[in-house]
Design an enzyme around this catalytic site. Structure first.
Site, PDB file in Angstrom:
ATOM      1  N   SER A 175      -2.637   6.920 102.497  1.00 30.28           N
ATOM      2  CA  SER A 175      -3.741   7.075 101.560  1.00 30.28           C
ATOM      3  C   SER A 175      -5.045   7.107 102.326  1.00 30.28           C
ATOM      4  O   SER A 175      -5.168   6.491 103.397  1.00 30.28           O
ATOM      5  CB  SER A 175      -3.767   5.914 100.551  1.00 30.28           C
ATOM      6  OG  SER A 175      -4.976   5.910  99.819  1.00 30.28           O
ATOM      7  N   TYR A 188      -3.435  -3.234  98.811  1.00 31.95           N
ATOM      8  CA  TYR A 188      -3.048  -1.849  99.082  1.00 31.95           C
ATOM      9  C   TYR A 188      -3.789  -1.298 100.299  1.00 31.95           C
ATOM     10  O   TYR A 188      -3.183  -0.706 101.191  1.00 31.95           O
ATOM     11  CB  TYR A 188      -3.340  -1.010  97.842  1.00 31.95           C
ATOM     12  CG  TYR A 188      -2.855   0.418  97.919  1.00 31.95           C
ATOM     13  CD1 TYR A 188      -1.515   0.731  97.680  1.00 31.95           C
ATOM     14  CD2 TYR A 188      -3.732   1.461  98.207  1.00 31.95           C
ATOM     15  CE1 TYR A 188      -1.070   2.045  97.732  1.00 31.95           C
ATOM     16  CE2 TYR A 188      -3.295   2.772  98.271  1.00 31.95           C
ATOM     17  CZ  TYR A 188      -1.965   3.060  98.027  1.00 31.95           C
ATOM     18  OH  TYR A 188      -1.528   4.360  98.082  1.00 31.95           O
TER      19      TYR A 188
END
Length: 302
Positions: A175, A188
């Site tokens: 990501s 995350y």
């Protein structure tokens, strides 16, 4: 010794010019795509979201076999049936990549039932969407085990055979938050930054390993259930990516043996800005763009 050192000093900038020119030409004239007809692909988190679209994309591009790993049998079974209807051999195994022993056990089962895996796609991930002080300790650990350590275990399970065959590819669906963190997703962002470092080190370690490569994909916010409720300030200017687009570009990157892919291309500008702007300016960009509060409406999977 001195002449050897001077020779290397002269050759090095020429090599840099050649490689940059080669990359520029590649943007205009893309290289020949890798044939997938002999490849067996394993996708973690393959039952839904980007994982399901990856399975479709690999099948459409002629992959010989596709193996799906995940924790939800219903999703895995549905995706497996869909891929089989496309004419591609597909199998699924229930596996929590955060569980080391389970990964090694399922890897053995895959080799016995399906055969050697030549393309490993580490796609499985979880997000809890809370600040540090609001996060449960077990939830924080789960993010690290699935998003980061899971890639250690899967890669250790399948890479040795790839090296023996001199044919393999390790793919990480990461990501852009690995490079630019946001509040409200500290678990995350941290796990993705760790996974990025893992892949960077792994990619360099494979330089002298013929036939085995790695690809790291860093997409912007993608419209999947996992990030349901996340909102940016200017959705028309920064629209979320479609999972099918991420899947298509990922498979293309594998076929072109591309080491790093940022999606969309404008994310490259973010990397440059982080390198030259002072922290205060970066903080104002976060406030202006809405990334500072984008997780306030986060819901996640229901």
């Amino acid at each position: 010794m001195v002449w050897k050192w001077l020779g290397a000093l002269v050759v090095f900038p020429l090599q840099m010019i050649y490689l940059v020119t080669k990359a520029a030409v590649g943007l205009v004239l893309p290289p020949k795509l890798r044939d997938l007809s002999r490849e067996s692909v394993l996708i973690t988190g393959g039952g839904r979201g980007i994982g399901r679209h990856l399975a479709r994309e690999f099948a459409e591009r002629g992959a010989r076999k596709i193996v799906l790993w995940g924790r939800t049998e219903k999703c895995l079974k549905e995706t497996t049936e869909e891929i089989r209807q496309m004419g591609t051999e597909c199998h699924y195994f229930i596996c929590d990549v955060g569980n080391r022993e389970e990964v090694y056990q399922m890897a053995k089962a895959v080799r016995e039932k399906v055969g050697d895996i030549t393309i490993l796609v580490n796609n499985a991930a979880v997000v809890h969407g809370k600040s540090l002080m609001d996060s449960d300790d077990d939830a924080l650990l789960k993010s690290q085990h699935v998003n980061t350590l899971g890639q250690f275990w899967t890669t250790k399970a399948f890479l040795p055979r790839m090296l023996e065959l001199q044919n393999g590819h390790i793919v990480c669906l990461n990501s852009v938050l690995a490079l630019s963190a946001i509040p409200g997703a500290i678990d995350y962002c941290t796990s993705k930054a760790s996974a990025f470092a893992f892949m960077e080190s792994l990619t360099l370690g494979l330089l002298d390993c013929p036939g085995v490569s790695a690809t790291t994909v860093l997409p912007f916010h993608t419209s999947t259930e996992m990030f349901q409720g996340m909102r940016v300030r200017f959705p028309n200017l920064f629209p979320p990516l479609k999972p099918e687009t991420v899947a298509r570009r990922t498979v293309e990157a594998v076929q072109q043996n591309q080491a790093l892919l940022l999606l969309p291309w404008t994310m490259n500008i973010l990397v440059i800005l982080k390198s030259i702007l002072p922290q205060a300016a970066l903080e104002e960009i976060h406030r202006f763009s809405g990334t500072y509060t984008c997780m306030n409406t986060f819901k996640g999977r229901t």
